[in-house]
Scaffold this active site. Structure first.
Site, PDB file in Angstrom:
ATOM      1  N   GLU A  74      -4.941   2.419  -3.953  1.00  0.00           N
ATOM      2  CA  GLU A  74      -3.472   2.519  -3.971  1.00  0.00           C
ATOM      3  C   GLU A  74      -2.826   1.258  -3.417  1.00  0.00           C
ATOM      4  OE1 GLU A  74      -5.219   3.191  -1.515  1.00  0.00           O
ATOM      5  OE2 GLU A  74      -4.182   3.920   0.252  1.00  0.00           O
TER       6      GLU A  74
ATOM      7  N   HIS B  40      -4.540  14.743  -9.097  1.00  0.00           N
ATOM      8  CA  HIS B  40      -4.940  13.353  -9.344  1.00  0.00           C
ATOM      9  C   HIS B  40      -4.151  12.711 -10.486  1.00  0.00           C
ATOM     10  CE1 HIS B  40      -7.838  10.021  -9.811  1.00  0.00           C
ATOM     11  NE2 HIS B  40      -8.120  10.276  -8.538  1.00  0.00           N
TER      12      HIS B  40
ATOM     13  N   ASP C 162       0.853  -1.189   0.000  1.00  0.00           N
ATOM     14  CA  ASP C 162       0.000   0.000   0.000  1.00  0.00           C
ATOM     15  C   ASP C 162       0.892   1.244   0.000  1.00  0.00           C
ATOM     16  OD1 ASP C 162      -3.079   0.774   1.364  1.00  0.00           O
ATOM     17  OD2 ASP C 162      -1.444   2.237   1.442  1.00  0.00           O
TER      18      ASP C 162
ATOM     19  N   ASN D 111      -2.152  13.021  -3.977  1.00  0.00           N
ATOM     20  CA  ASN D 111      -3.257  13.580  -4.773  1.00  0.00           C
ATOM     21  C   ASN D 111      -3.539  15.026  -4.392  1.00  0.00           C
ATOM     22  OD1 ASN D 111      -3.998  11.483  -6.477  1.00  0.00           O
ATOM     23  ND2 ASN D 111      -5.319  10.515  -4.966  1.00  0.00           N
TER      24      ASN D 111
END
Ligand code: GTP
Length: 281
Positions: free
Chosen positions: A184, A154, A141, A149
């Protein structure tokens, strides 16, 4: 004594569908024109064989003109309809193949998606248990990805996802399966891999993301780290995919809670999973 062999196909459908698929794949492999010629030539030969058999049964000994008619007439007659049918079959097969690939692929990273992964993981787990081989699972992760972001937009976030996937892919072997788990998160299946080896691979992935001078091909360089949870099955001990995923999730949670940018191995709380040191940071 009851038969031990598996029952054969109970209806035509399961036999027919793979057969049709195999035929349509063969059309794509051979190409429309070659398939058409092969088909037309086969029809001509069949026609010749029928004519010959008919004449022999009717008492004729000479084929004469019947030879040329039975051999040459079916050829042009089947060329056009044959090529149309095979062009259609080829187009349908290619569309089916594209749809199948798209349904199994993550459009952003081009990696396999979660659906494909679960299917493959179940198959690999069954194989590992049948052959008494170890199998490891990793979930990784990206740390504080929301900030990426928020700070860089983004689109940059998307680029980061693609780049992390590419870096992890480089570390893996061809037999390993890397997929996008969602958001993610990525998941990795390592067939025939004990926990220690899975741990080493996880560390290499973590380092390849964390220690790059400039991670992303952009003026606006972003640095990110990843946290990884790892679990492996113990050779010869049955377990389920759900148990394995739960153990990895827990290890990942622990890695995040301990400060991120770390690899954590699944602790011993699942007795059917390979035990290892809880923290490897
Ligand atoms: N750019 C981009 N962002 C995504 C995508 N999928 C999920 N995200 C974002 O990923 C972020 C995940 O944030 P969180 O779940 O809070 O986790 P985090 O910020 O990484 O924090 P930790 O995991 O706790 O380190 C959210 O902001 C999502 O909008 C995607 O495909 N592209």
């Amino acid at each position: 004594m009851p038969s031990r062999s598996a029952p054969r196909h109970q209806s035509d459908a399961p036999v027919l569908t793979p057969l049709l698929q195999r035929c349509s794949r063969a059309v794509v492999r051979l190409g429309v024109w070659r398939t058409t010629l092969l088909f037309s030539a086969s029809i001509s030969l069949l026609s010749l064989a029928f004519t010959w058999a008919y004449l022999r049964l009717s008492g004729y000994t000479e084929m004469g003109e019947a030879f040329y008619i039975s051999l040459l007439v079916p050829l042009p007659m089947t060329l056009l309809p044959g090529s149309l049918i095979f062009a259609l079959v080829s187009a349908l097969e290619q569309a089916r193949h594209t749809a199948h690939t798209l349904a199994m692929t993550d459009s952003l990273t081009n990696l396999r998606n979660r659906r494909y992964f679960m299917h493959t993981a179940q198959r690999e787990l069954d194989l590992a248990q049948r052959h008494q081989l170890p199998l490891a699972l990793l979930i990784l992760d990206i740390d504080h990805f929301k900030r990426v972001n928020d700070l860089h937009g983004h689109d940059m976030g998307d680029q980061v996802l693609v780049e992390v996937a590419r870096r992890c892919e480089k570390v893996l072997r061809t037999t390993d399966v890397l997929a996008r788990w969602g958001g993610e998160e990525f998941v990795v299946l390592l067939p025939n891999t004990p926990l220690e080896q899975a741990h080493q691979l996880a560390e290499r992935m973590r380092e390849s993301v964390a220690y790059s001078a400039q991670l992303y091909a952009s003026d606006d360089a972003v640095r990110v780290t990843i946290s990884i949870g790892v679990a492996a099955t113990t050779t010869g001990q049955p377990t389920t995919l759900d148990l394995l995923v739960q153990a990895v999730d827990r290890a990942l949670f622990d890695a995040k809670r301990a400060g991120r940018n770390q690899v954590w191995l699944a602790p011993q709380r699942h007795p059917k999973l390979a035990a290892g040191p809880a923290l490897v940071g």
